[in-house]
Motif scaffolding. Structure first.
Motif, PDB file in Angstrom:
ATOM      1  N   GLU A 110       0.841  -1.187   0.000  1.00  0.00           N
ATOM      2  CA  GLU A 110       0.000   0.000   0.000  1.00  0.00           C
ATOM      3  C   GLU A 110       0.881   1.243   0.000  1.00  0.00           C
ATOM      4  OE1 GLU A 110      -2.714  -0.056   3.200  1.00  0.00           O
ATOM      5  OE2 GLU A 110      -3.608  -1.983   2.683  1.00  0.00           O
ATOM      6  N   GLN A 114      -1.944   9.645  -3.857  1.00  0.00           N
ATOM      7  CA  GLN A 114      -2.506  10.975  -3.872  1.00  0.00           C
ATOM      8  C   GLN A 114      -2.415  11.583  -2.482  1.00  0.00           C
ATOM      9  OE1 GLN A 114      -6.656  10.786  -4.874  1.00  0.00           O
ATOM     10  NE2 GLN A 114      -7.026   8.992  -3.617  1.00  0.00           N
ATOM     11  N   SER A 577     -17.318   6.620   7.114  1.00  0.00           N
ATOM     12  CA  SER A 577     -16.726   6.910   5.812  1.00  0.00           C
ATOM     13  C   SER A 577     -17.128   8.266   5.242  1.00  0.00           C
ATOM     14  CB  SER A 577     -17.118   5.823   4.802  1.00  0.00           C
ATOM     15  OG  SER A 577     -18.532   5.741   4.672  1.00  0.00           O
ATOM     16  N   SER A 647     -16.599  14.815   2.213  1.00  0.00           N
ATOM     17  CA  SER A 647     -15.596  13.791   1.896  1.00  0.00           C
ATOM     18  C   SER A 647     -16.158  12.399   2.173  1.00  0.00           C
ATOM     19  CB  SER A 647     -14.316  14.014   2.712  1.00  0.00           C
ATOM     20  OG  SER A 647     -14.566  13.866   4.091  1.00  0.00           O
ATOM     21  N   TRP A 648     -15.744  11.475   1.332  1.00  0.00           N
ATOM     22  CA  TRP A 648     -16.172  10.075   1.457  1.00  0.00           C
ATOM     23  C   TRP A 648     -14.992   9.188   1.113  1.00  0.00           C
ATOM     24  CZ3 TRP A 648     -16.208   6.257  -2.310  1.00  0.00           C
ATOM     25  CH2 TRP A 648     -16.861   5.067  -1.977  1.00  0.00           C
ATOM     26  N   HIS A 649     -14.794   8.144   1.901  1.00  0.00           N
ATOM     27  CA  HIS A 649     -13.712   7.201   1.622  1.00  0.00           C
ATOM     28  C   HIS A 649     -14.149   5.791   2.034  1.00  0.00           C
ATOM     29  CE1 HIS A 649     -12.636   6.835   5.939  1.00  0.00           C
ATOM     30  NE2 HIS A 649     -12.995   8.106   5.990  1.00  0.00           N
ATOM     31  N   LYS A 650     -13.806   4.841   1.179  1.00  0.00           N
ATOM     32  CA  LYS A 650     -14.156   3.453   1.475  1.00  0.00           C
ATOM     33  C   LYS A 650     -13.389   2.535   0.533  1.00  0.00           C
ATOM     34  CE  LYS A 650     -18.162   0.597   2.635  1.00  0.00           C
ATOM     35  NZ  LYS A 650     -19.648   0.556   2.668  1.00  0.00           N
ATOM     36  N   ASN A 651     -12.804   1.482   1.116  1.00  0.00           N
ATOM     37  CA  ASN A 651     -12.097   0.460   0.332  1.00  0.00           C
ATOM     38  C   ASN A 651     -11.043   1.057  -0.602  1.00  0.00           C
ATOM     39  OD1 ASN A 651     -13.788  -1.495   1.529  1.00  0.00           O
ATOM     40  ND2 ASN A 651     -15.314  -1.282  -0.116  1.00  0.00           N
ATOM     41  N   GLY A 652     -10.310   2.045  -0.094  1.00  0.00           N
ATOM     42  CA  GLY A 652      -9.242   2.645  -0.878  1.00  0.00           C
ATOM     43  C   GLY A 652      -9.685   3.724  -1.837  1.00  0.00           C
ATOM     44  N   HIS A 653     -10.983   3.974  -1.932  1.00  0.00           N
ATOM     45  CA  HIS A 653     -11.508   5.019  -2.804  1.00  0.00           C
ATOM     46  C   HIS A 653     -11.792   6.268  -1.978  1.00  0.00           C
ATOM     47  CE1 HIS A 653     -12.022   2.191  -6.159  1.00  0.00           C
ATOM     48  NE2 HIS A 653     -12.481   1.330  -5.253  1.00  0.00           N
ATOM     49  N   GLN A 654     -11.538   7.441  -2.585  1.00  0.00           N
ATOM     50  CA  GLN A 654     -11.766   8.707  -1.904  1.00  0.00           C
ATOM     51  C   GLN A 654     -12.478   9.683  -2.826  1.00  0.00           C
ATOM     52  OE1 GLN A 654      -8.500  10.495   0.239  1.00  0.00           O
ATOM     53  NE2 GLN A 654      -7.399   8.559   0.370  1.00  0.00           N
ATOM     54  N   LEU A 655     -13.389  10.444  -2.226  1.00  0.00           N
ATOM     55  CA  LEU A 655     -14.088  11.493  -2.947  1.00  0.00           C
ATOM     56  C   LEU A 655     -14.159  12.709  -2.041  1.00  0.00           C
ATOM     57  CD1 LEU A 655     -15.822  12.596  -5.302  1.00  0.00           C
ATOM     58  CD2 LEU A 655     -17.823  11.640  -4.127  1.00  0.00           C
TER      59      LEU A 655
END
Length: 697
Positions: A110, A114, A577, A647-655
């Motif tokens: 890992e 970003q 998240s 902001s949102w993050h889950k399973n390695g994804h971010q927004l």
């Protein structure tokens, strides 16, 4: 014997109760080879408590008993190792937490690709050492190109590199730069190791009263150098950054450990800014030796760093050396940018509990920034912008065993720079009519040969002194944790340069009806700024979800003008998240010396010119108007920001998304002020063998 027994029991019980007022977390920190790591940092994120591992790799944290039964996050870091974060449940008064730190490597499963969300602001992004290592760069600017909404280009040091945040500007054409872009860049604070790297004292440039602020840089056209057939641009090149922010090419990244960029509302402890901040922390501790080499199409970069333990009582020293050599075109090697830099950081802890931390740091850099004369073209142009600079800083902090006040710190720094601009212009024309007078009025003109070499010559020597006295405290009221930060900061800027070196008898042809005079920068007054601030970073739970709020205010006295800056960042977790945020703040940016003291301008109108080819038999009258705007009372520029975030993050994804309203006022620019003047007319009567006689009509 019974009295002695009961006395001993009471004493033991009292001590036990006293110790039971705190929770202790202790453990050992080792690497992958099971070797202990001396000098590892352990931080409890919620309260900001920290501890350093000793020679046995052991650490110990003391936490208020009010945290019993709660979850806390421990962050463990060591230079050259992958940072570890662990959530710990404080379900006992004594906790043992051991940590194993792995070597930092791109082969790890890992690796962040970003920037991460920061803690100082709802709009901050963090670059950790892993990301910095993953994206090699020639300067800080190349790394910051990873920010959202910035053009991601190949690393290069062939153009001036200033940082702007949250702004859109018209494209630079020729030497003319957008004034709003200059103000935005000037308002971004660069803070390294808690010391401000400012541009307030920089005066390297042309006379803004003649050319305007947007064009007040010495520059060279791309068509004036290099091989034909090279892709060209309408943008001129200049190595001067007067009226704008720092040239980021001068900041290497090899020894940066942590970088946080704040685009929105900054914490109250940071002043003298109007468009965000970049906060840099450099490596200071024991590290393996690293040699870095980058070979690119137009640049080669070398870097060497090593952190050494000097002994149990002598602390650690970190040394970093770097060299960059770059040419715009390797075929002719006319446009050159070279940078040599070195940094030394010494850190030590004193006292049985290592409560006193002392860090001394020093840096030196030298830049060769020039366009050389083409040996195959005697009429080619040449210009140089080179210089050198150094800075030194002392940072002292002391941990207190107090119920409220936890630490105090005192930082002091000095930086000095020598920057020179030099360019020659060769003219072969008619005789030159000029005056070297410096006062308004009608004066007799003088004649000089028309074959001469004119100069753009600037000697710029800004000096900055700065200091910060600060305290940090912890308070717990019910379920609310307060991390309180308060203090004061002071900065002093002056320029000791020789100034703009000009001679009216050898004028440049681009001055029009104006002329320039020698302007000594060292005669300007110093700029002094003073600030006081206080801020409370609160954490609690509302409806079972985390709520954090950072609220503070600062008072500044900048250039003699007072200002108040309230600032707040609020963040609420809708779920594990998903977070939403709201922020508001005011910020002020002090004007710089170049804006306060641009220098006089001289307008010349020829009233009479009776020249017959012989200086002794010729005469001229010139009306000279000296204009010098008094900007010494100039006020700071202001920014007002209101923003919401999601902001949102889950399973390695971010927004992440930010919606903001930003209003900048009192920006600084130059304007043209016309004035109507009635002037007399003159005629000349020739006198054989002598000067003509002037007659006023």
């Amino acid at each position: 014997m019974k009295k002695l027994y009961w006395s001993s029991f009471i004493l033991f019980y009292t001590i036990a109760v006293a110790h039971a007022q705190s929770i202790y977390i202790r453990g050992k920190i080792t690497d992958g080879n099971k070797k202990v790591l001396l000098g590892s940092t352990v931080i409890m994120d919620q309260l900001g408590f920290s501890s350093m591992s000793d020679g046995r790799g052991e650490y110990r944290l003391t936490i208020p008993k009010e945290q019993y039964g709660k979850l806390v996050t421990l962050s463990v870091s060591y230079i050259g190792k992958k940072k570890v974060e662990r959530t710990v449940l404080l379900d006992s008064m004594q906790k043992i937490e051991n940590f194993l730190l792995q070597d930092m490597s791109h082969a790890l499963e890992e690796v962040g690709v970003q920037a991460k969300r920061g803690e100082l602001s709802n709009s901050s992004l963090v670059f950790d050492r892993e990301m910095i290592e993953r994206y090699p760069a020639l300067s800080l600017n190349d790394l910051l190109n990873r920010l959202p909404n910035r053009k991601n280009t190949a690393p290069s040091v062939q153009e001036m590199q200033n940082l702007t945040l949250r702004g859109a500007f018209s494209e630079t054409t020729g030497r003319s730069r957008d004034a709003n872009e200059l103000n935005n860049s000037f308002g971004v604070a660069i803070i390294m190791d808690d010391m401000v790297l400012g541009n307030n004292g920089n005066m390297q440039g042309r006379n803004a009263g003649i050319f305007g602020m947007s064009s007040a840089t010495n520059a060279i056209r791309p068509s004036d150098y290099g091989l034909t057939g090279r892709p060209t641009t309408g943008k001129f090149y200049s190595g001067e950054n007067v009226f704008s922010g720092l040239d980021l090419r001068q900041i290497p990244i090899e020894n940066i450990e942590h970088l946080e960029v704040i685009s929105g509302v900054a914490p109250a402890r940071y002043g003298d800014l109007s468009n965000g901040a970049v906060i840099i922390e450099r490596q200071a501790g024991k590290t393996p030796a690293f040699f870095r080499l980058q070979v690119r199409s137009n640049a080669t970069s070398y870097g060497l760093s090593k952190g050494m333990q000097l002994g149990k009582k002598l602390g650690t020293i970190n040394v970093d050396l770097g060299y960059v050599q770059s040419y715009a075109d390797n075929r002719d090697k006319l446009k050159q940018y070279d940078r040599v830099n070195g940094t030394l950081i010494w850190t030590n802890y004193f006292g049985a509990d290592k409560r006193l931390k002392q860090t001394f740091s020093g840096s030196y850099n030298k830049v060769i920034d020039q366009v050389r004369k083409d040996p195959d073209d005697p009429l080619s142009n040449a210009i140089s912008f080179g210089g050198r600079g150094w800075n030194a800083a002392s940072r002292t902090s002391y941990k207190l065993d107090h119920k409220f006040l936890k630490s105090i710190s005192l930082n002091a720094g000095i930086s000095s720079t020598l920057q020179k601009t030099y360019r020659e212009y060769y003219y072969n024309g008619a005789v030159v009519l000029y005056t070297d007078s410096v006062q308004t009025g009608i004066v007799e003109g003088q004649y000089a040969p028309g074959q001469y070499t004119a100069l753009d010559h600037v000697d710029n020597r800004p000096l900055n002194l700065n200091a910060r006295l600060e305290g940090n405290a912890i308070a717990i009221t019910g379920d609310i944790i307060h991390k309180i930060n308060f203090g004061s900061n002071y900065s002093y800027d002056i320029n000791r340069g020789k100034g703009r070196i000009a001679d009216p008898s050898i004028p440049k042809k681009d001055l029009g009806a104006r002329s320039d005079r020698y302007y000594d920068f060292s005669l300007t007054n110093a700029l002094q700024n003073l600030g006081l601030y206080a801020e409370d970073a609160m954490r609690t739970k509302v409806w079972g979800r985390d709520l954090s709020m950072r609220a503070g205010v600062r008072w500044d006295l900048m250039n003699g003008h007072s200002s108040i800056s309230p600032r707040t960042n609020i963040n609420y977790s809708l779920s594990k998240s998903t977070q939403i945020g709201l922020a508001y703040g005011l910020s002020f940016k002090s004007p710089g010396l170049a804006q306060l003291y641009p220098g006089p301008t001289f307008d010349e109108i020829i009233l009479l010119n009776s020249y017959n080819g012989k200086v002794d038999e010729s005469m001229a009258l010139i009306y000279l108007r000296r204009y010098e705007k008094d900007n010494s009372n100039l006020k700071s520029s202001v920014r007002q920001t209101l923003e919401s975030s999601f902001s949102w993050h889950k399973n390695g994804h971010q927004l992440r998304t930010n919606l903001f309203y930003k209003k900048n006022t009192r920006g600084i620019n130059t304007v043209t002020a016309d004035q109507l003047i009635d002037l007399p007319t003159y005629s000349a009567t020739e006198v054989p063998g002598g000067k003509p006689i002037d007659r006023k009509s």
